[in-house]
Enzyme design. Structure first.
Site, PDB file in Angstrom:
ATOM      1  N   ASN A  27       0.864  -1.178   0.000  1.00  0.00           N
ATOM      2  CA  ASN A  27       0.000   0.000   0.000  1.00  0.00           C
ATOM      3  C   ASN A  27       0.902   1.229   0.000  1.00  0.00           C
ATOM      4  O   ASN A  27       1.513   1.545   1.013  1.00  0.00           O
ATOM      5  CB  ASN A  27      -0.894  -0.038   1.257  1.00  0.00           C
ATOM      6  CG  ASN A  27      -1.713   1.239   1.408  1.00  0.00           C
ATOM      7  OD1 ASN A  27      -1.752   2.077   0.506  1.00  0.00           O
ATOM      8  ND2 ASN A  27      -2.355   1.384   2.547  1.00  0.00           N
ATOM      9  N   TRP A  28       0.974   1.877  -1.143  1.00  0.00           N
ATOM     10  CA  TRP A  28       1.898   3.015  -1.277  1.00  0.00           C
ATOM     11  C   TRP A  28       1.361   4.284  -0.637  1.00  0.00           C
ATOM     12  O   TRP A  28       2.070   5.286  -0.559  1.00  0.00           O
ATOM     13  CB  TRP A  28       2.200   3.265  -2.762  1.00  0.00           C
ATOM     14  CG  TRP A  28       2.938   2.133  -3.436  1.00  0.00           C
ATOM     15  CD1 TRP A  28       3.377   0.958  -2.857  1.00  0.00           C
ATOM     16  CD2 TRP A  28       3.345   2.056  -4.806  1.00  0.00           C
ATOM     17  NE1 TRP A  28       4.011   0.167  -3.777  1.00  0.00           N
ATOM     18  CE2 TRP A  28       4.010   0.819  -4.989  1.00  0.00           C
ATOM     19  CE3 TRP A  28       3.202   2.912  -5.902  1.00  0.00           C
ATOM     20  CZ2 TRP A  28       4.534   0.431  -6.217  1.00  0.00           C
ATOM     21  CZ3 TRP A  28       3.729   2.511  -7.138  1.00  0.00           C
ATOM     22  CH2 TRP A  28       4.390   1.299  -7.290  1.00  0.00           C
ATOM     23  N   LYS A  29       0.099   4.248  -0.228  1.00  0.00           N
ATOM     24  CA  LYS A  29      -0.535   5.422   0.404  1.00  0.00           C
ATOM     25  C   LYS A  29      -0.342   6.658  -0.487  1.00  0.00           C
ATOM     26  O   LYS A  29      -0.327   6.539  -1.704  1.00  0.00           O
ATOM     27  CB  LYS A  29       0.001   5.611   1.818  1.00  0.00           C
ATOM     28  CG  LYS A  29      -0.135   4.320   2.641  1.00  0.00           C
ATOM     29  CD  LYS A  29       0.082   4.491   4.113  1.00  0.00           C
ATOM     30  CE  LYS A  29      -0.080   3.141   4.806  1.00  0.00           C
ATOM     31  NZ  LYS A  29       0.032   3.204   6.247  1.00  0.00           N
TER      32      LYS A  29
ATOM     33  N   HIS B 104      -9.458   1.064   4.890  1.00  0.00           N
ATOM     34  CA  HIS B 104      -8.131   1.189   5.491  1.00  0.00           C
ATOM     35  C   HIS B 104      -8.218   2.101   6.710  1.00  0.00           C
ATOM     36  O   HIS B 104      -9.007   3.045   6.734  1.00  0.00           O
ATOM     37  CB  HIS B 104      -7.129   1.754   4.473  1.00  0.00           C
ATOM     38  CG  HIS B 104      -5.731   1.735   5.027  1.00  0.00           C
ATOM     39  ND1 HIS B 104      -5.243   2.756   5.816  1.00  0.00           N
ATOM     40  CD2 HIS B 104      -4.759   0.801   4.962  1.00  0.00           C
ATOM     41  CE1 HIS B 104      -4.013   2.430   6.186  1.00  0.00           C
ATOM     42  NE2 HIS B 104      -3.688   1.259   5.681  1.00  0.00           N
TER      43      HIS B 104
ATOM     44  N   GLU C  28      -6.559   4.500   7.789  1.00  0.00           N
ATOM     45  CA  GLU C  28      -6.434   5.952   7.575  1.00  0.00           C
ATOM     46  C   GLU C  28      -7.722   6.530   7.000  1.00  0.00           C
ATOM     47  O   GLU C  28      -8.058   7.688   7.251  1.00  0.00           O
ATOM     48  CB  GLU C  28      -5.218   6.233   6.685  1.00  0.00           C
ATOM     49  CG  GLU C  28      -3.921   6.072   7.482  1.00  0.00           C
ATOM     50  CD  GLU C  28      -2.821   5.341   6.761  1.00  0.00           C
ATOM     51  OE1 GLU C  28      -2.801   5.343   5.519  1.00  0.00           O
ATOM     52  OE2 GLU C  28      -1.962   4.746   7.449  1.00  0.00           O
TER      53      GLU C  28
ATOM     54  N   GLU D  37      -5.147  -4.891  10.573  1.00  0.00           N
ATOM     55  CA  GLU D  37      -4.130  -3.859  10.764  1.00  0.00           C
ATOM     56  C   GLU D  37      -4.433  -3.091  12.053  1.00  0.00           C
ATOM     57  O   GLU D  37      -5.222  -2.140  12.039  1.00  0.00           O
ATOM     58  CB  GLU D  37      -4.134  -2.876   9.590  1.00  0.00           C
ATOM     59  CG  GLU D  37      -3.810  -3.511   8.255  1.00  0.00           C
ATOM     60  CD  GLU D  37      -3.286  -2.487   7.251  1.00  0.00           C
ATOM     61  OE1 GLU D  37      -2.190  -2.702   6.739  1.00  0.00           O
ATOM     62  OE2 GLU D  37      -3.950  -1.467   7.018  1.00  0.00           O
TER      63      GLU D  37
ATOM     64  N   GLY E  93       2.656   2.410  10.797  1.00  0.00           N
ATOM     65  CA  GLY E  93       3.568   3.537  10.636  1.00  0.00           C
ATOM     66  C   GLY E  93       4.261   3.950  11.924  1.00  0.00           C
ATOM     67  O   GLY E  93       4.866   5.016  12.006  1.00  0.00           O
TER      68      GLY E  93
ATOM     69  N   SER F  89       3.673  -1.925  10.289  1.00  0.00           N
ATOM     70  CA  SER F  89       5.126  -1.940  10.489  1.00  0.00           C
ATOM     71  C   SER F  89       5.776  -3.274  10.094  1.00  0.00           C
ATOM     72  O   SER F  89       6.687  -3.757  10.760  1.00  0.00           O
ATOM     73  CB  SER F  89       5.475  -1.587  11.942  1.00  0.00           C
ATOM     74  OG  SER F  89       5.044  -0.275  12.245  1.00  0.00           O
TER      75      SER F  89
ATOM     76  N   GLY G 161       3.024  -1.151   4.224  1.00  0.00           N
ATOM     77  CA  GLY G 161       2.992   0.274   3.918  1.00  0.00           C
ATOM     78  C   GLY G 161       4.390   0.773   3.583  1.00  0.00           C
ATOM     79  O   GLY G 161       4.901   0.555   2.476  1.00  0.00           O
ATOM     80  N   GLY G 162       5.034   1.415   4.541  1.00  0.00           N
ATOM     81  CA  GLY G 162       6.332   2.068   4.321  1.00  0.00           C
ATOM     82  C   GLY G 162       7.355   1.208   3.600  1.00  0.00           C
ATOM     83  O   GLY G 162       8.013   1.667   2.656  1.00  0.00           O
TER      84      GLY G 162
HETATM   85  P1  13P Z   1       3.181   0.532   7.606  1.00  0.00           P
HETATM   86  O1  13P Z   1       3.714  -0.754   7.032  1.00  0.00           O
HETATM   87  O2  13P Z   1       3.867   1.746   7.091  1.00  0.00           O
HETATM   88  O3  13P Z   1       3.078   0.471   9.114  1.00  0.00           O
HETATM   89  O4  13P Z   1       1.652   0.659   7.071  1.00  0.00           O
HETATM   90  C1  13P Z   1       0.794  -0.407   7.204  1.00  0.00           C
HETATM   91  C2  13P Z   1      -0.417  -0.130   6.420  1.00  0.00           C
HETATM   92  O5  13P Z   1      -1.218   0.715   6.768  1.00  0.00           O
HETATM   93  C3  13P Z   1      -0.630  -0.904   5.177  1.00  0.00           C
HETATM   94  O6  13P Z   1      -1.915  -0.712   4.677  1.00  0.00           O
END
Ligand code: 13P
Length: 253
Positions: free
Chosen positions: A9-11, A97, A99, A169, A175, A215, A236-237
């Site tokens: 997930n590149w956000k 998600h 967020e 999640e 994050g 994470s 994510g990251g």
């Molecule tokens: P991180 O891996 O950056 O913690 O993000 C997780 C996430 O929200 C994937 O959708």
């Protein structure tokens, strides 16, 4: 029985050049395994979906959107429909998600409409669930996850839910660098699978892939994947770095 599934997930990150470059690196590095021993998908921002789909066209890496609207077309300024995503070659879509729930303010009801529209439109939703730290500390993890599952899948038959992947999640692990322990993850995933068995049947529960997100890094991916009910990872990251994402894909097999 359940093929491992790693999704990035590149956000709200990358630009045209970075998204194409990252896609190509991931495609080259995972060409032996992607689509065969592991399902791999990336979810870029809307603006880069088409260039990423093109860059990945010769690979077995699927592309997903990070969100979708439930109406099919019309006066919904700023929104994107399932048919638009299908039209450009998207396969997956994230629904609910954390967020979008906690920053944008999406409700379980809205997320349910999006998941239903995605399935009706031929997309494969990845329904994200997970508790806040205050909810975990108050012993409400199961209650929250159960509500998100029941409301998120409300009105959907077992046949329709067979198109759904669940992503657990925990919000406090996203994050933050604070990964849930493999034991905490296994407990939550096992609870989710039991809920699916109660809501539908054992077969659906056994066949549904449940991903962990929060994470995830190359260093913890294998331990997480070793848990019985962890079928994949939503990253994510670390998915923004080709080497890290490829290491996570390898750890998932
Ligand atoms: P991180 O891996 O950056 O913690 O993000 C997780 C996430 O929200 C994937 O959708």
């Amino acid at each position: 029985m359940r093929k491992p599934f790693v999704a990035g997930n590149w956000k709200m990150n990358t630009d045209t050049h970075a998204s194409v470059d990252l896609s190509k690196r991931i495609a080259i590095g995972s060409s032996e395994v992607a689509g065969h021993s592991v399902t791999v998908a990336v979810c870029p921002p809307f603006t880069y979906l088409q260039s990423v789909i093109k860059a990945l066209s010769a690979s077995h890496i699927a592309v997903g959107a990070q969100d979708v609207y439930f109406e099919s077309n019309g006066a919904f300024t700023g929104e994107i429909s399932t048919s638009m995503l299908k039209d450009i070659g998207c396969t997956y879509v994230l629904c609910g998600h954390s967020e979008r729930r906690h920053v944008i303010g999406e409700t379980d009801e809205l997320i349910n409409k999006k998941a239903a529209a995605a399935i009706a439109g031929g997309l494969l939703p990845i329904l994200c669930v997970g508790e806040l730290l205050t909810e975990r500390d108050a012993g409400q993890t199961e209650q929250v996850v159960s509500r998100q599952l029941k409301k998120g899948l409300s009105g959907l038959s077992a046949e329709k839910v067979s198109a759904v992947t669940i992503a657990y999640e925990p919000v406090w692990a996203i994050g933050t660098g604070r990964t849930a322990t493999p034991q905490q993850v296994q407990e939550a995933h096992n609870f989710i699978r039991k809920q699916l068995a109660q809501m539908y049947d054992d077969m659906l529960a056994e066949e549904t892939r449940i991903l962990y997100g929060g994470s995830v890094k190359p260093a913890n991916a294998e331990n997480l994947m070793n848990q019985d009910d962890v079928d994949g990872l939503l990253v994510g990251g670390a998915s923004l770095n080709a080497d890290d994402f490829l290491a996570i894909i390898r750890a998932a097999i």
